[in-house]
Design an enzyme around this catalytic site. Structure first.
Site, mmCIF file in Angstrom:
data_model
loop_
_atom_site.group_PDB
_atom_site.id
_atom_site.type_symbol
_atom_site.label_atom_id
_atom_site.label_comp_id
_atom_site.label_asym_id
_atom_site.label_seq_id
_atom_site.Cartn_x
_atom_site.Cartn_y
_atom_site.Cartn_z
ATOM 1 N N CYS A 118 -11.175 3.404 -1.033
ATOM 2 C CA CYS A 118 -9.902 3.884 -0.469
ATOM 3 C C CYS A 118 -9.623 3.079 0.800
ATOM 4 O O CYS A 118 -10.565 2.780 1.551
ATOM 5 C CB CYS A 118 -10.004 5.380 -0.153
ATOM 6 N N THR A 119 -8.362 2.769 1.007
ATOM 7 C CA THR A 119 -7.994 1.934 2.164
ATOM 8 C C THR A 119 -8.500 2.483 3.499
ATOM 9 O O THR A 119 -8.770 1.712 4.420
ATOM 10 C CB THR A 119 -6.453 1.847 2.259
ATOM 11 N N HIS A 120 -8.600 3.807 3.585
ATOM 12 C CA HIS A 120 -8.925 4.417 4.879
ATOM 13 C C HIS A 120 -10.429 4.417 5.198
ATOM 14 O O HIS A 120 -10.809 4.576 6.351
ATOM 15 C CB HIS A 120 -8.448 5.866 4.900
ATOM 16 N N ASP A 133 0.860 -1.181 0.000
ATOM 17 C CA ASP A 133 0.000 0.000 0.000
ATOM 18 C C ASP A 133 0.898 1.233 0.000
ATOM 19 O O ASP A 133 2.094 1.144 0.297
ATOM 20 C CB ASP A 133 -0.899 -0.006 1.247
ATOM 21 N N SER A 134 0.278 2.381 -0.267
ATOM 22 C CA SER A 134 1.026 3.631 -0.213
ATOM 23 C C SER A 134 1.492 3.946 1.210
ATOM 24 O O SER A 134 2.351 4.801 1.396
ATOM 25 C CB SER A 134 0.133 4.760 -0.709
ATOM 26 N N CYS A 142 -3.690 -0.862 -2.109
ATOM 27 C CA CYS A 142 -3.924 0.560 -2.360
ATOM 28 C C CYS A 142 -4.864 0.736 -3.560
ATOM 29 O O CYS A 142 -4.611 0.195 -4.641
ATOM 30 C CB CYS A 142 -2.583 1.227 -2.655
ATOM 31 N N TYR A 151 -0.273 8.378 -2.291
ATOM 32 C CA TYR A 151 -0.255 8.125 -3.729
ATOM 33 C C TYR A 151 -1.440 8.828 -4.409
ATOM 34 O O TYR A 151 -1.394 9.140 -5.581
ATOM 35 C CB TYR A 151 -0.382 6.630 -4.019
ATOM 36 N N GLY A 152 -2.505 9.011 -3.640
ATOM 37 C CA GLY A 152 -3.771 9.477 -4.214
ATOM 38 C C GLY A 152 -3.737 10.865 -4.818
ATOM 39 O O GLY A 152 -4.648 11.255 -5.547
ATOM 40 N N GLU A 209 -6.208 9.405 9.663
ATOM 41 C CA GLU A 209 -4.852 9.235 10.211
ATOM 42 C C GLU A 209 -4.659 10.028 11.508
ATOM 43 O O GLU A 209 -3.853 9.655 12.346
ATOM 44 C CB GLU A 209 -3.809 9.611 9.155
HETATM 45 N N1 DGL Z 1 -3.940 3.947 0.077
HETATM 46 C C1 DGL Z 1 -4.517 5.023 -0.682
HETATM 47 C C2 DGL Z 1 -5.700 4.497 -1.492
HETATM 48 O O1 DGL Z 1 -6.315 3.550 -1.122
HETATM 49 C C3 DGL Z 1 -4.984 6.167 0.209
HETATM 50 C C4 DGL Z 1 -3.859 7.009 0.750
HETATM 51 C C5 DGL Z 1 -3.024 7.651 -0.336
HETATM 52 O O2 DGL Z 1 -3.500 8.555 -1.025
HETATM 53 O O3 DGL Z 1 -1.903 7.211 -0.497
HETATM 54 O O4 DGL Z 1 -5.983 5.015 -2.520
#
Ligand code: DGL
Length: 263
Positions: free
Chosen positions: A181-183, A6-7, A69, A38-39, A149
């Site tokens: 999105c992971t979060h 993941d990022s 991710c 990464y987003g 976060e």
């Molecule tokens: N892990 C990223 C996603 O699921 C979210 C956080 C990021 O932007 O890196 O897109």
């Protein structure tokens, strides 16, 4: 070993689900905390990072790759599959699309994610390939990542931002919403409350874990099965990352700084 990248720390929501389903398996996780997020980055940069992250996991013995991710899944999957042909690669977008299609009644589906994910238009493409009658509405909700976060899960500000983020989708009459999105699974209860009772949520962590489980068990990948704690590597380590990791995994974990991480 099953490799997950993941990022950053968010992909631990996917690792958690994988570990729940495959308790006997050995996991290797890489969170690119030095280069997160990464987003907000361009597809070219995300693709380069995703290749390097995959190489890192393969160097350390991963036999299956899970792209946790969403931003990387959205823009880099084709390149990864092309480049690492001999390695099974799972991503979080396709299983969510298929689940959403199974759930929707009115064929009006919403997707929330980072800018990179939404602007890739991957969801529109995959939904239409499977059902041209589906209407898909994407909405980038970049503010939710830092709120999660910071642990602002129940703050009034977070409630307000989630509400604002979902409003245009609600106005379109969506009946299904992909948490792209992971979060976002961390905010699942709040998102469900703001989306309304009639909207069904798709949690990609659950969907991809189901696919990986069917694959590794079906193939009798006994070489993957070893007890033990997951190895969780990051490209940069701070106390704050350890705190966030605890929030995402629901327990304290040791993060390891990968000296050979791509930077
Ligand atoms: N892990 C990223 C996603 O699921 C979210 C956080 C990021 O932007 O890196 O897109």
């Amino acid at each position: 070993m099953i490799g997950v990248f993941d990022s950053g720390i968010g992909g631990l929501t996917v690792l958690k689900e994988l570990m729940r389903r495959l308790p006997g398996f050995r996991f290797l996780y890489f969170g690119d905390t030095a280069r997160t997020p990464y987003g907000t980055k361009s597809p070219e940069t995300i693709i380069r990072y995703a290749i390097e992250d995959t190489e890192f996991l393969l160097r350390r013995g991963a036999q299956v790759i899970v792209v946790a991710c969403h931003s990387a899944s959205s823009v880099a999957t084709d390149t990864l599959r092309d480049r690492f042909r001999e390695v099974p690669i799972f991503e979080v977008v396709t299983p969510s699309v298929e689940k959403a299609l199974a759930l929707t009644r009115r064929k009006v589906i919403g997707v929330i994610g980072t800018r990179a994910t939404i602007e890739s238009r991957i969801y529109e493409r995959l939904f239409r390939e499977r059902d041209p009658g589906v209407r898909v509405y994407g909405r980038a909700c970049p503010l939710l990542v830092p709120l999660v976060e910071e642990g602002w899960l129940k703050k009034p500000e977070t409630r307000m931002i989630v509400k604002k983020c979902l409003l245009p989708l609600k106005m379109r009459g969506i009946d299904t919403l992909v948490l792209g999105c992971t979060h976002y699974p961390i905010l699942k209860k709040l998102i469900a409350a703001k989306a309304g009772r009639r909207v069904k949520l798709v949690d990609p962590a659950e969907e991809v874990a189901e696919r990986v489980q069917a694959f590794v068990e079906g193939k009798h990948f006994s070489s993957l099965a070893k007890d033990g704690e997951p190895l969780i590597f990051v490209s940069d380590l701070t106390p704050a990352f350890e705190e966030v990791a605890r929030l995402f995994l629901g327990r304290r974990v040791k993060l390891l700084k990968a000296e050979d991480a791509p930077v």
